[in-house]
Design an enzyme around this catalytic site. Structure first.
Site, mmCIF file in Angstrom:
data_model
loop_
_atom_site.group_PDB
_atom_site.id
_atom_site.type_symbol
_atom_site.label_atom_id
_atom_site.label_comp_id
_atom_site.label_asym_id
_atom_site.label_seq_id
_atom_site.Cartn_x
_atom_site.Cartn_y
_atom_site.Cartn_z
ATOM 1 N N HIS A 1 98.114 68.860 2.444
ATOM 2 C CA HIS A 1 97.971 69.284 3.846
ATOM 3 C C HIS A 1 97.906 68.097 4.800
ATOM 4 O O HIS A 1 97.929 68.282 6.023
ATOM 5 C CB HIS A 1 96.750 70.199 4.013
ATOM 6 C CG HIS A 1 95.432 69.490 4.083
ATOM 7 N ND1 HIS A 1 94.589 69.363 2.995
ATOM 8 C CD2 HIS A 1 94.800 68.865 5.111
ATOM 9 C CE1 HIS A 1 93.493 68.701 3.366
ATOM 10 N NE2 HIS A 1 93.602 68.389 4.630
ATOM 11 N N ASP B 1 96.978 72.033 -3.207
ATOM 12 C CA ASP B 1 96.857 71.007 -2.168
ATOM 13 C C ASP B 1 96.841 69.612 -2.805
ATOM 14 O O ASP B 1 95.803 68.968 -2.929
ATOM 15 C CB ASP B 1 95.569 71.250 -1.372
ATOM 16 C CG ASP B 1 95.504 70.420 -0.102
ATOM 17 O OD1 ASP B 1 96.551 69.851 0.289
ATOM 18 O OD2 ASP B 1 94.417 70.350 0.502
ATOM 19 N N GLY C 1 88.514 64.704 8.129
ATOM 20 C CA GLY C 1 88.880 63.286 8.165
ATOM 21 C C GLY C 1 88.834 62.664 6.793
ATOM 22 O O GLY C 1 89.439 61.643 6.551
ATOM 23 N N SER D 1 89.940 64.326 4.224
ATOM 24 C CA SER D 1 90.976 65.033 3.469
ATOM 25 C C SER D 1 91.762 64.067 2.597
ATOM 26 O O SER D 1 92.119 62.968 3.017
ATOM 27 C CB SER D 1 91.942 65.727 4.433
ATOM 28 O OG SER D 1 91.302 66.793 5.086
#
Length: 430
Positions: free
Chosen positions: A214, A268, A367, A369
């Site tokens: 993502h 993901d 942030g 991620s």
């Protein structure tokens, strides 16, 4: 008659080859048409003058002057004579100008009438002129140094080990990168050329970083050249050249079945291939090391303490990232707990797991991620999770959600060829 001509040609070649051993073949002194690099000059049947060259294996060109095997350079590349004509930025080299050819390239291929990379004026490595905003500028070429293979580097001595342990990450504390030497800071270059922090990641081999899909909202249209990765970084707003290693991104590989149609970022996971600098990618140091991968389908016991790290926000709603690398400890939750209706219900798939603290005090926030969730086994850290999503930050019944890395060992191997790493052989045996 055709058979006769072939026989005559063969006879001519044979005679030249034989005469060469008697020092009667054409030489540099005889004619410009001499055959270089072990090539043999074939003469005309009628005029006995040079007709063409039979080149030795690995050489080409009218005079065997092109080393077809020159796909790397030695030293600083003063004697590189290959045909690479692309700069590091991917631009096509321009032909060398007349003045340069006359001064420095009289013995080069076609006396320098080409656009191949060369190292003139004793620079660091082969380079060429490219057009940039309608101006001729010098750029180094995308050629590896001999002894290194682009995209491959000498393996690190070990994975998952750090020099010392410290204990936003919400509720966490400031960390030093030596405590998380596998963490990667992924930056995106905007159209205005501004360098913006995009996501975290984990170095799993010298040339590959594992992160979240993502982080790349453009999906298959993502332009790798707009991304860069910095390893060994302590703070987003500080640069420490002696500790950091920065690379352009050669390739972005997003999982083909990444799906956010349900708002839960299923599958993901993504890979970034680093673009080699001088023929090699990341080099092991105090601040840069690889993290280990666990074996495929290796389960993670609920309740154990694992670590998360990143440059994310310290509180929900803050518009800025934490400038300094931060860390916190979290514990994985049992899968059936996280799937309870008062948690996330059926939004949690088999490709995810949750982790948090019983008092909901610590969590990976926006942030972070793509960053790592690592767990220590026998003094070695293994990457079990990728920071994926969650509702809010350190919110009750809303733990952080992480991609289950051990579901993707085969996918990682298919994309990278890193079979020795994806096997998880460093994981302690029971």
């Amino acid at each position: 008659s055709s058979k006769y001509m072939i026989l005559c040609l063969f006879t001519s070649i044979l005679s030249v080859t034989q005469s060469k051993s008697q020092n009667t073949a054409f030489s540099h002194e005889d004619l410009y048409g001499t055959c270089l690099n072990g090539g043999t000059s074939v003469s005309s049947l009628h005029s006995h003058g040079h007709m063409f060259c039979l080149c030795a294996d690995g050489f080409g060109g009218d005079h065997c002057e092109i080393d077809m095997r020159a796909n790397c350079y030695s030293g600083i590349g003063l004697y590189y004579r290959g045909t690479m004509s692309k700069s590091e930025s991917g631009r096509t080299c321009q032909e060398w100008d007349l003045d340069t050819r006359e001064r420095l390239m009289s013995s080069d291929v076609n006396s320098g009438r080409h656009n191949y990379c060369r190292n003139l004026d004793y620079k660091r490595r082969p380079w060429c002129y490219v057009l940039k905003k309608q101006r001729l500028v010098q750029e180094y070429c995308n050629i590896p140094r001999c002894g290194f293979t682009p995209g491959k580097s000498a393996p690190f001595s070990t994975c998952g080990q750090r020099l010392r342990k410290q204990m936003k990450i919400v509720g966490g504390t400031i960390a030093t990168v030596e405590s998380h030497p596998w963490i990667a800071a992924i930056f995106w270059r905007s159209r205005s050329k501004q360098k913006v922090f995009r996501c975290g990641g984990s170095l799993i081999s010298p040339c590959w970083v594992l992160t979240a899909a993502h982080c790349f909202p453009d999906g298959s249209n993502t332009r790798a050249r707009r991304f860069s990765v910095t390893l060994g970084k302590n703070a987003l707003n500080e640069t420490e050249p002696t500790r950091e290693q920065t690379f352009k991104v050669e390739k972005v590989v997003i999982h083909e079945e990444f799906d956010n149609s349900e708002g839960n970022f299923n599958n993901d996971i993504a890979l970034l291939k680093l673009k080699a600098n001088d023929g090699h990618c990341a080099q092991e140091s105090r601040t840069v090391k690889t993290v280990c991968l666990p074996p495929p389908r290796q389960s993670l016991q609920a309740g154990i303490f694992c670590e998360i790290a990143g440059y994310g926000k310290e509180k929900k709603g803050l518009w800025y990232n934490s400038q300094y690398l931060r860390e916190a400890q979290v514990s994985p939750l049992a899968h059936d707990v996280c799937r309870k209706p008062d948690y996330y219900g059926d939004m949690i798939t088999a490709n995810m797991f949750c982790a948090g603290r019983p008092d909901w005090s610590r969590d990976a926030c926006e942030g972070d991620s793509g960053g790592p969730l690592v767990c220590e086994m026998d003094n070695r850290f293994f990457l079990f999770g990728i920071v994926s999503w969650g509702e809010g930050c350190a919110k009750e019944y809303r733990p952080g959600v992480y991609t289950t890395v051990t579901n993707y060992n085969q996918w990682i191997e298919q994309k990278t060829g890193l079979s020795s790493i994806t096997a998880g052989s460093m994981f302690p045996q029971k």
